[in-house]
Design a protein around this motif. Structure first.
Motif, PDB file in Angstrom:
ATOM      1  N   ASN A 147      36.740  40.463  53.870  1.00 57.63           N
ATOM      2  CA  ASN A 147      36.652  41.691  53.086  1.00 57.63           C
ATOM      3  C   ASN A 147      37.734  41.677  52.011  1.00 57.63           C
ATOM      4  O   ASN A 147      38.916  41.818  52.308  1.00 57.63           O
TER       5      ASN A 147
ATOM      6  N   GLN B 209      38.090  43.907  49.709  1.00 56.97           N
ATOM      7  CA  GLN B 209      38.514  45.266  49.351  1.00 56.97           C
ATOM      8  C   GLN B 209      39.953  45.512  49.790  1.00 56.97           C
ATOM      9  O   GLN B 209      40.731  46.119  49.057  1.00 56.97           O
TER      10      GLN B 209
ATOM     11  N   ALA C 199      39.670  39.130  44.322  1.00 59.35           N
ATOM     12  CA  ALA C 199      39.511  40.485  44.860  1.00 59.35           C
ATOM     13  C   ALA C 199      39.056  41.466  43.783  1.00 59.35           C
ATOM     14  O   ALA C 199      38.328  42.415  44.071  1.00 59.35           O
TER      15      ALA C 199
ATOM     16  N   SER D  19      33.567  41.638  46.394  1.00 61.32           N
ATOM     17  CA  SER D  19      33.925  42.501  47.523  1.00 61.32           C
ATOM     18  C   SER D  19      33.999  41.745  48.841  1.00 61.32           C
ATOM     19  O   SER D  19      34.656  42.199  49.779  1.00 61.32           O
TER      20      SER D  19
ATOM     21  N   ARG E 168      31.695  42.834  40.853  1.00 65.73           N
ATOM     22  CA  ARG E 168      32.371  44.134  40.794  1.00 65.73           C
ATOM     23  C   ARG E 168      32.295  44.771  39.414  1.00 65.73           C
ATOM     24  O   ARG E 168      32.319  45.985  39.297  1.00 65.73           O
TER      25      ARG E 168
END
Length: 146
Positions: free
Chosen positions: A82, A84, A103, A107, A128
């Motif tokens: 992850n 995030q 990053a 995601s 993103r």
């Protein structure tokens, strides 16, 4: 997606020397300690159709997951990483490159430590930024993930 070419490129990047300076490369861009290869890209906002962009992201995610199967058969099954949490950490601390860049672009990624090379490989869909073309990217770096 040409799996054989993508896997061969990832293999090559696991041994390719890193450049001394940041800049474009023949496969994307690179810098001290890392290579970023754009394996595929989909139609972006310039195509003018958000539905087309969403379909492209979906296809790139399927291609990423299919490439995962090939790489996992070699380097082992890994859980999705992850990004995030890494992105949130960039607000409080300095995250090394190429992880801060990844990053900001994706995601989730598949991440392996490639034993015997001193390098890490991440495979992600950079989606993103809706103002940019979505891309399937491979990151090869000597910097351990944060």
């Amino acid at each position: 997606m040409n799996f054989a070419q993508h896997i061969a490129l990832i293999d090559e990047l696991c041994f390719r020397p890193f450049p001394a300076e940041h800049g474009p490369s023949d496969v994307g861009f690179a810098g001290p300690g890392h290579h970023v290869a754009v394996l595929e890209s989909g139609p972006g906002p310039r195509a003018g159709d958000p539905a087309e962009w969403a379909v492209a992201v979906d296809q790139l995610e399927k291609d990423r997951d299919a490439a995962y199967e090939v790489l996992a058969s070699r380097w082992g099954d890994v859980p999705p990483w992850n990004l995030q949490t890494v992105l949130l950490r960039t607000e409080r601390e300095e995250i090394p490159e190429p992880w801060a860049w990844l990053a900001a672009q994706a995601s989730v990624a598949w991440l392996w430590e490639v034993h015997g090379t001193g390098r890490w490989v991440a495979l992600a869909v950079a989606d993103r930024d809706p103002g940019d073309d979505p891309r399937l990217v491979a990151v090869v770096t000597q910097t351990a993930p944060p």
